[in-house]
Design a protein around this motif. Structure first.
Motif, mmCIF file in Angstrom:
data_model
loop_
_atom_site.group_PDB
_atom_site.id
_atom_site.type_symbol
_atom_site.label_atom_id
_atom_site.label_comp_id
_atom_site.label_asym_id
_atom_site.label_seq_id
_atom_site.Cartn_x
_atom_site.Cartn_y
_atom_site.Cartn_z
ATOM 1 N N TYR A 220 3.305 70.683 -10.875
ATOM 2 C CA TYR A 220 2.212 71.042 -9.964
ATOM 3 C C TYR A 220 2.304 70.258 -8.663
ATOM 4 O O TYR A 220 2.125 70.813 -7.573
ATOM 5 C CB TYR A 220 0.877 70.766 -10.663
ATOM 6 C CG TYR A 220 -0.328 71.185 -9.860
ATOM 7 C CD1 TYR A 220 -0.434 72.462 -9.333
ATOM 8 C CD2 TYR A 220 -1.378 70.292 -9.639
ATOM 9 C CE1 TYR A 220 -1.553 72.844 -8.605
ATOM 10 C CE2 TYR A 220 -2.492 70.665 -8.926
ATOM 11 C CZ TYR A 220 -2.573 71.940 -8.403
ATOM 12 O OH TYR A 220 -3.669 72.316 -7.672
ATOM 13 N N GLY A 221 2.611 68.973 -8.757
ATOM 14 C CA GLY A 221 2.747 68.167 -7.541
ATOM 15 C C GLY A 221 3.892 68.634 -6.666
ATOM 16 O O GLY A 221 3.788 68.640 -5.433
ATOM 17 N N THR A 222 4.996 69.059 -7.281
ATOM 18 C CA THR A 222 6.125 69.558 -6.499
ATOM 19 C C THR A 222 5.780 70.886 -5.831
ATOM 20 O O THR A 222 6.220 71.160 -4.707
ATOM 21 C CB THR A 222 7.355 69.729 -7.399
ATOM 22 O OG1 THR A 222 7.601 68.495 -8.090
ATOM 23 C CG2 THR A 222 8.578 70.085 -6.579
ATOM 24 N N ALA A 223 4.993 71.718 -6.496
ATOM 25 C CA ALA A 223 4.543 72.964 -5.872
ATOM 26 C C ALA A 223 3.695 72.677 -4.637
ATOM 27 O O ALA A 223 3.829 73.350 -3.603
ATOM 28 C CB ALA A 223 3.750 73.794 -6.884
ATOM 29 N N VAL A 224 2.848 71.667 -4.709
ATOM 30 C CA VAL A 224 2.057 71.273 -3.536
ATOM 31 C C VAL A 224 2.969 70.764 -2.428
ATOM 32 O O VAL A 224 2.754 71.050 -1.240
ATOM 33 C CB VAL A 224 1.024 70.194 -3.930
ATOM 34 C CG1 VAL A 224 0.293 69.669 -2.702
ATOM 35 C CG2 VAL A 224 0.029 70.758 -4.930
ATOM 36 N N ALA A 225 4.029 70.034 -2.799
ATOM 37 C CA ALA A 225 4.981 69.554 -1.796
ATOM 38 C C ALA A 225 5.669 70.720 -1.099
ATOM 39 O O ALA A 225 5.900 70.682 0.122
ATOM 40 C CB ALA A 225 6.009 68.639 -2.453
ATOM 41 N N LEU A 226 6.007 71.773 -1.839
ATOM 42 C CA LEU A 226 6.621 72.948 -1.216
ATOM 43 C C LEU A 226 5.651 73.631 -0.262
ATOM 44 O O LEU A 226 6.050 74.112 0.805
ATOM 45 C CB LEU A 226 7.091 73.926 -2.292
ATOM 46 C CG LEU A 226 8.340 73.548 -3.068
ATOM 47 C CD1 LEU A 226 8.721 74.668 -4.030
ATOM 48 C CD2 LEU A 226 9.499 73.251 -2.135
ATOM 49 N N LEU A 227 4.388 73.691 -0.632
ATOM 50 C CA LEU A 227 3.394 74.281 0.268
ATOM 51 C C LEU A 227 3.258 73.454 1.540
ATOM 52 O O LEU A 227 3.095 74.006 2.637
ATOM 53 C CB LEU A 227 2.047 74.393 -0.446
ATOM 54 C CG LEU A 227 2.000 75.375 -1.620
ATOM 55 C CD1 LEU A 227 0.658 75.296 -2.330
ATOM 56 C CD2 LEU A 227 2.257 76.794 -1.127
ATOM 57 N N LEU A 228 3.326 72.117 1.406
ATOM 58 C CA LEU A 228 3.310 71.264 2.590
ATOM 59 C C LEU A 228 4.534 71.519 3.458
ATOM 60 O O LEU A 228 4.454 71.532 4.689
ATOM 61 C CB LEU A 228 3.250 69.798 2.167
ATOM 62 C CG LEU A 228 3.244 68.749 3.292
ATOM 63 C CD1 LEU A 228 2.028 68.934 4.192
ATOM 64 C CD2 LEU A 228 3.272 67.344 2.714
ATOM 65 N N LEU A 229 5.682 71.757 2.822
ATOM 66 C CA LEU A 229 6.897 72.089 3.561
ATOM 67 C C LEU A 229 6.736 73.408 4.311
ATOM 68 O O LEU A 229 7.201 73.550 5.451
ATOM 69 C CB LEU A 229 8.085 72.163 2.598
ATOM 70 C CG LEU A 229 9.451 72.487 3.204
ATOM 71 C CD1 LEU A 229 9.881 71.406 4.183
ATOM 72 C CD2 LEU A 229 10.490 72.643 2.103
ATOM 73 N N VAL A 230 6.054 74.354 3.704
ATOM 74 C CA VAL A 230 5.807 75.634 4.370
ATOM 75 C C VAL A 230 4.914 75.442 5.584
ATOM 76 O O VAL A 230 5.143 76.031 6.651
ATOM 77 C CB VAL A 230 5.180 76.629 3.371
ATOM 78 C CG1 VAL A 230 4.709 77.898 4.092
ATOM 79 C CG2 VAL A 230 6.179 76.995 2.294
ATOM 80 N N VAL A 231 3.887 74.599 5.460
ATOM 81 C CA VAL A 231 3.005 74.331 6.594
ATOM 82 C C VAL A 231 3.787 73.712 7.746
ATOM 83 O O VAL A 231 3.649 74.119 8.916
ATOM 84 C CB VAL A 231 1.845 73.404 6.160
ATOM 85 C CG1 VAL A 231 1.015 72.979 7.375
ATOM 86 C CG2 VAL A 231 0.959 74.112 5.149
ATOM 87 N N GLY A 232 4.633 72.734 7.444
ATOM 88 C CA GLY A 232 5.460 72.137 8.488
ATOM 89 C C GLY A 232 6.412 73.138 9.112
ATOM 90 O O GLY A 232 6.647 73.117 10.334
ATOM 91 N N SER A 233 6.956 74.034 8.309
ATOM 92 C CA SER A 233 7.860 75.053 8.843
ATOM 93 C C SER A 233 7.126 76.003 9.783
ATOM 94 O O SER A 233 7.681 76.413 10.816
ATOM 95 C CB SER A 233 8.500 75.835 7.701
ATOM 96 O OG SER A 233 9.226 74.979 6.844
ATOM 97 N N LEU A 234 5.893 76.361 9.444
ATOM 98 C CA LEU A 234 5.120 77.246 10.318
ATOM 99 C C LEU A 234 4.851 76.585 11.669
ATOM 100 O O LEU A 234 4.978 77.225 12.723
ATOM 101 C CB LEU A 234 3.801 77.626 9.637
ATOM 102 C CG LEU A 234 3.918 78.520 8.403
ATOM 103 C CD1 LEU A 234 2.543 78.752 7.772
ATOM 104 C CD2 LEU A 234 4.569 79.850 8.757
#
Length: 315
Positions: free
Chosen positions: A288-302
């Protein structure tokens, strides 16, 4: 028996040379040339695959599993369940909101505006003033994040420096880390990271030809008009680059907030990096924590895509 006629004047007889070796097709030559040029880069590519692409790919896999640190013999693939659980989690949505507030206040507004202001003022200041100001601002930047966090904690705490100054001025004081925690950590990030923006804008301002600003001043343009119509358009690309780098750095701030508030009180200063750490290492839900990290990566990419789009647009 007749002999060959003698060669005429100016004619040189040459012996036939060896036949030229057959040349490979053009497509094969291009491939060979490309491989030859890429050969010196192969060690760097291998290292990037091992230490960057490999861990990222493994984290992507973990985000789709129910991997835990304790109490589990083996993990299983659960698809998008971690992501669906995140968007149904009020604590995650609160962390997303606080991350956006923290990023806008401390990066887009704070560091960017203050860095540009300092760079403009230092253009007209004397050398001793530039030296002292630059040294003070850069000193805050080179401090380790943990040290900066302790300094700002001592400044904002109930018995800290800020309240001592307010009491001396007979002004009301409060426990800033309890009443306004997200504003306190945003100010701390501005204090620590403004030096980078100041250096970027100082370099950009030095590249503006003085003839342009002097001509505008002769034409009667005031300081604000010169800033709006000349300075800002000419350093637009530096502004975009600075915003992109500052935003990506601010999205990943962890130690500063952890030292000052640990995401509290409650979760009123818990940004996405702290929420991710809590889920992965305090609650042992690595998937679950890694999934949140991927979402944070998506925000940075946007954010990066928006800034790159702005950088490609001509003035």
């Amino acid at each position: 028996m007749t002999s060959a006629p003698p060669a005429g004047p100016g004619v040189v007889k040459t012996a036939p040379g060896p036949a030229a070796p057959p040349q490979p097709p053009a497509g094969r030559r291009d491939v060979r040339r490309a491989l030859t040029r890429a050969l010196p880069l192969s060690p760097a590519v291998v290292l990037l695959i091992l230490f960057l692409a490999g861990p990222i790919a493994y984290c992507v896999y973990i985000a789709f599993t129910d991997l835990q640190l304790t109490g589990q013999a083996e993990s299983s693939f659960i698809g998008f369940d971690n992501f669906r659980a995140a968007f149904k989690d009020d604590a995650f949505l609160n962390a997303v909101w606080l991350t956006l507030v923290f990023t806008v206040l401390s990066s887009l507004i704070g560091q960017n505006t203050l860095g540009l202001t300092l760079a403009v003022l230092m253009q007209r200041a004397s050398k001793p003033v530039r030296t002292v100001t630059g040294g003070i601002v850069i000193a805050a930047w080179v401090l380790p994040e943990v040290v900066a966090g302790f300094l700002l904690y001592a400044f904002f705490r109930r018995e800290g420096t800020l309240n001592a100054v307010l009491d001396w001025l007979h002004l009301p004081s409060q426990n800033w880390l309890f009443t306004l925690p997200i504003l306190a950590v945003s100010f701390a990030n501005v204090w620590r990271g403004t030096a980078f923006s100041m250096l970027v804008y100082s370099a950009a301002l030095n590249e503006i030809p003085k003839e342009i600003t002097e001509a505008a001043e002769v034409d009667g343009a005031g300081g604000w008009r010169r800033m709006w119509h000349i300075t800002l358009p000419m350093i637009r690309r530096s502004i975009g680059t600075n915003l992109m780098l500052n935003t990506l750095q601010t999205l990943s701030v962890f130690g500063l907030i952890w030292v000052m508030t640990r995401g509290g009180p409650g979760n009123r200063s818990q940004t996405l990096p702290l929420f991710m750490y809590e889920q992965a290492f305090q609650k042992s839900m690595i998937g679950y924590g890694t999934a949140v990290a991927l979402l944070l990566l998506v925000v940075g990419s946007l954010f990066s895509l928006v800034y790159m789009r702005l950088l490609r647009t001509e003035v």
